[in-house]
Design a protein around this motif. Sequence first.
Motif, PDB file in Angstrom:
ATOM      1  N   UNK A  56     -13.021 -63.058  90.814  1.00 23.59           N
ATOM      2  CA  UNK A  56     -13.965 -62.208  90.004  1.00 23.59           C
ATOM      3  C   UNK A  56     -15.112 -62.761  88.696  1.00 23.59           C
ATOM      4  N   UNK A  57     -16.138 -62.079  89.962  1.00 25.59           N
ATOM      5  CA  UNK A  57     -17.288 -63.064  89.424  1.00 25.59           C
ATOM      6  C   UNK A  57     -17.814 -61.125  88.580  1.00 25.59           C
ATOM      7  N   UNK A  58     -18.666 -62.024  86.964  1.00 28.76           N
ATOM      8  CA  UNK A  58     -19.774 -60.155  86.790  1.00 28.76           C
ATOM      9  C   UNK A  58     -20.632 -61.346  85.840  1.00 28.76           C
ATOM     10  N   UNK A  59     -21.421 -60.778  85.746  1.00 26.45           N
ATOM     11  CA  UNK A  59     -22.886 -61.269  85.179  1.00 26.45           C
ATOM     12  C   UNK A  59     -23.236 -60.215  84.033  1.00 26.45           C
ATOM     13  N   UNK A  60     -24.626 -60.668  83.831  1.00 25.39           N
ATOM     14  CA  UNK A  60     -24.820 -59.450  82.549  1.00 25.39           C
ATOM     15  C   UNK A  60     -26.199 -59.397  83.322  1.00 25.39           C
ATOM     16  N   UNK A  61     -27.422 -57.821  82.816  1.00 24.32           N
ATOM     17  CA  UNK A  61     -27.991 -57.260  84.130  1.00 24.32           C
ATOM     18  C   UNK A  61     -29.052 -58.492  84.098  1.00 24.32           C
ATOM     19  N   UNK A  62     -29.375 -59.063  83.010  1.00 21.55           N
ATOM     20  CA  UNK A  62     -30.545 -59.986  82.798  1.00 21.55           C
ATOM     21  C   UNK A  62     -30.853 -60.987  83.575  1.00 21.55           C
ATOM     22  N   UNK A  63     -29.160 -61.599  84.678  1.00 23.26           N
ATOM     23  CA  UNK A  63     -29.531 -62.826  86.014  1.00 23.26           C
ATOM     24  C   UNK A  63     -28.710 -61.832  87.236  1.00 23.26           C
ATOM     25  N   UNK A  64     -28.158 -60.775  86.935  1.00 26.70           N
ATOM     26  CA  UNK A  64     -27.513 -59.812  87.890  1.00 26.70           C
ATOM     27  C   UNK A  64     -27.794 -59.686  89.337  1.00 26.70           C
ATOM     28  N   UNK A  65     -27.307 -60.158  90.814  1.00 19.18           N
ATOM     29  CA  UNK A  65     -29.220 -60.377  91.552  1.00 19.18           C
ATOM     30  C   UNK A  65     -29.480 -61.250  91.993  1.00 19.18           C
ATOM     31  N   UNK A  66     -29.342 -62.461  90.722  1.00 24.48           N
ATOM     32  CA  UNK A  66     -30.328 -63.594  90.957  1.00 24.48           C
ATOM     33  C   UNK A  66     -29.571 -65.098  90.694  1.00 24.48           C
ATOM     34  N   UNK A  67     -28.699 -64.620  89.793  1.00 17.50           N
ATOM     35  CA  UNK A  67     -27.619 -66.128  90.079  1.00 17.50           C
ATOM     36  C   UNK A  67     -26.221 -65.620  90.542  1.00 17.50           C
ATOM     37  N   UNK A  68     -25.773 -66.905  91.202  1.00 22.01           N
ATOM     38  CA  UNK A  68     -24.609 -66.676  91.287  1.00 22.01           C
ATOM     39  C   UNK A  68     -23.322 -67.418  91.120  1.00 22.01           C
ATOM     40  N   UNK A  69     -22.275 -67.069  90.557  1.00 22.35           N
ATOM     41  CA  UNK A  69     -21.166 -68.658  89.943  1.00 22.35           C
ATOM     42  C   UNK A  69     -20.022 -68.951  90.925  1.00 22.35           C
ATOM     43  N   UNK A  70     -19.569 -69.910  91.120  1.00 25.64           N
ATOM     44  CA  UNK A  70     -18.726 -70.030  91.809  1.00 25.64           C
ATOM     45  C   UNK A  70     -17.882 -70.785  91.327  1.00 25.64           C
ATOM     46  N   UNK A  71     -16.860 -71.716  91.956  1.00 23.25           N
ATOM     47  CA  UNK A  71     -15.761 -72.751  91.520  1.00 23.25           C
ATOM     48  C   UNK A  71     -14.853 -73.960  92.608  1.00 23.25           C
ATOM     49  N   UNK A  72     -15.028 -74.356  92.383  1.00 21.53           N
ATOM     50  CA  UNK A  72     -14.082 -75.262  93.595  1.00 21.53           C
ATOM     51  C   UNK A  72     -12.886 -76.075  92.713  1.00 21.53           C
ATOM     52  N   UNK A  73     -11.853 -75.545  92.665  1.00 19.16           N
ATOM     53  CA  UNK A  73     -11.049 -75.671  91.882  1.00 19.16           C
ATOM     54  C   UNK A  73      -9.856 -76.796  92.459  1.00 19.16           C
ATOM     55  N   UNK A  74     -10.364 -77.622  94.091  1.00 18.15           N
ATOM     56  CA  UNK A  74      -9.614 -78.614  94.226  1.00 18.15           C
ATOM     57  C   UNK A  74     -11.252 -80.270  93.468  1.00 18.15           C
ATOM     58  N   UNK A  75     -12.269 -79.631  93.099  1.00 19.92           N
ATOM     59  CA  UNK A  75     -13.024 -80.153  92.315  1.00 19.92           C
ATOM     60  C   UNK A  75     -13.141 -80.585  90.857  1.00 19.92           C
ATOM     61  N   UNK A  76     -12.552 -79.316  90.278  1.00 28.12           N
ATOM     62  CA  UNK A  76     -12.552 -78.606  88.826  1.00 28.12           C
ATOM     63  C   UNK A  76     -13.719 -78.855  87.994  1.00 28.12           C
ATOM     64  N   UNK A  77     -14.645 -78.649  89.331  1.00 36.50           N
ATOM     65  CA  UNK A  77     -16.287 -78.270  89.438  1.00 36.50           C
ATOM     66  C   UNK A  77     -16.514 -77.056  89.451  1.00 36.50           C
ATOM     67  N   UNK A  78     -17.315 -76.341  87.967  1.00 36.92           N
ATOM     68  CA  UNK A  78     -17.876 -75.122  88.448  1.00 36.92           C
ATOM     69  C   UNK A  78     -19.743 -74.805  88.645  1.00 36.92           C
ATOM     70  N   UNK A  79     -19.963 -74.017  89.424  1.00 39.37           N
ATOM     71  CA  UNK A  79     -21.302 -73.947  90.113  1.00 39.37           C
ATOM     72  C   UNK A  79     -21.685 -72.799  89.072  1.00 39.37           C
ATOM     73  N   UNK A  80     -23.579 -73.053  89.167  1.00 36.51           N
ATOM     74  CA  UNK A  80     -24.153 -71.820  89.167  1.00 36.51           C
ATOM     75  C   UNK A  80     -24.976 -71.967  89.897  1.00 36.51           C
ATOM     76  N   UNK A  81     -25.248 -70.849  91.088  1.00 33.85           N
ATOM     77  CA  UNK A  81     -26.434 -71.325  91.710  1.00 33.85           C
ATOM     78  C   UNK A  81     -27.784 -69.991  91.635  1.00 33.85           C
ATOM     79  N   UNK A  82     -29.023 -70.465  90.848  1.00 34.66           N
ATOM     80  CA  UNK A  82     -30.167 -69.937  90.045  1.00 34.66           C
ATOM     81  C   UNK A  82     -30.873 -69.532  91.002  1.00 34.66           C
ATOM     82  N   UNK A  83     -31.390 -68.411  91.250  1.00 37.16           N
ATOM     83  CA  UNK A  83     -33.019 -68.584  92.036  1.00 37.16           C
ATOM     84  C   UNK A  83     -33.749 -67.401  91.878  1.00 37.16           C
ATOM     85  N   UNK A  84     -35.040 -67.215  92.402  1.00 33.01           N
ATOM     86  CA  UNK A  84     -35.851 -65.866  91.463  1.00 33.01           C
ATOM     87  C   UNK A  84     -35.895 -66.652  90.169  1.00 33.01           C
TER      88      UNK A  84
END
Length: 122
Positions: A56-84
């Motif tokens: 489950x994800x959550x964001x402050x209003x300043x980035x909501x709708x532009x940033x997306x957080x995700x994770x790959x547990x098999x790779x022990x890696x966290x991601x942040x897709x930043x648009x606009x």
Amino acid sequence: QVQFVESGGGLVQPGGSLRLSCEASGMIFSHYAMAWYRQAPGKQRALIAHITAGGSTDYPESVKGRFTISRDNAKNTLYLQMNSLKPEDTAVYYCNAKASDSYYSAPKYIVWGQGTQVTVSS
């Protein structure tokens, strides 16, 4: 010993996109909520994206709708897709585990990585 290695930052024009990565070690990555933070010059480090152990994800209003957080547990890696991206997104970006699944929980570790610089400028 826990370690976070952030990467993927760079210089991008306003409206552009970047994808950040954070590789974690020394912890059972899949057990913990994770988060991205950023620190702009002269400002305190701030939470900008949160993901629970269950995804489950959550964001402050300043980035909501532009940033997306995700994770790959098999790779022990966290991601942040930043648009606009906007000039006010310019900062050093860091990741850390969270003390609990709550969005309002503190960072779990006092250890921080070196961060990755994001600069949004024309």
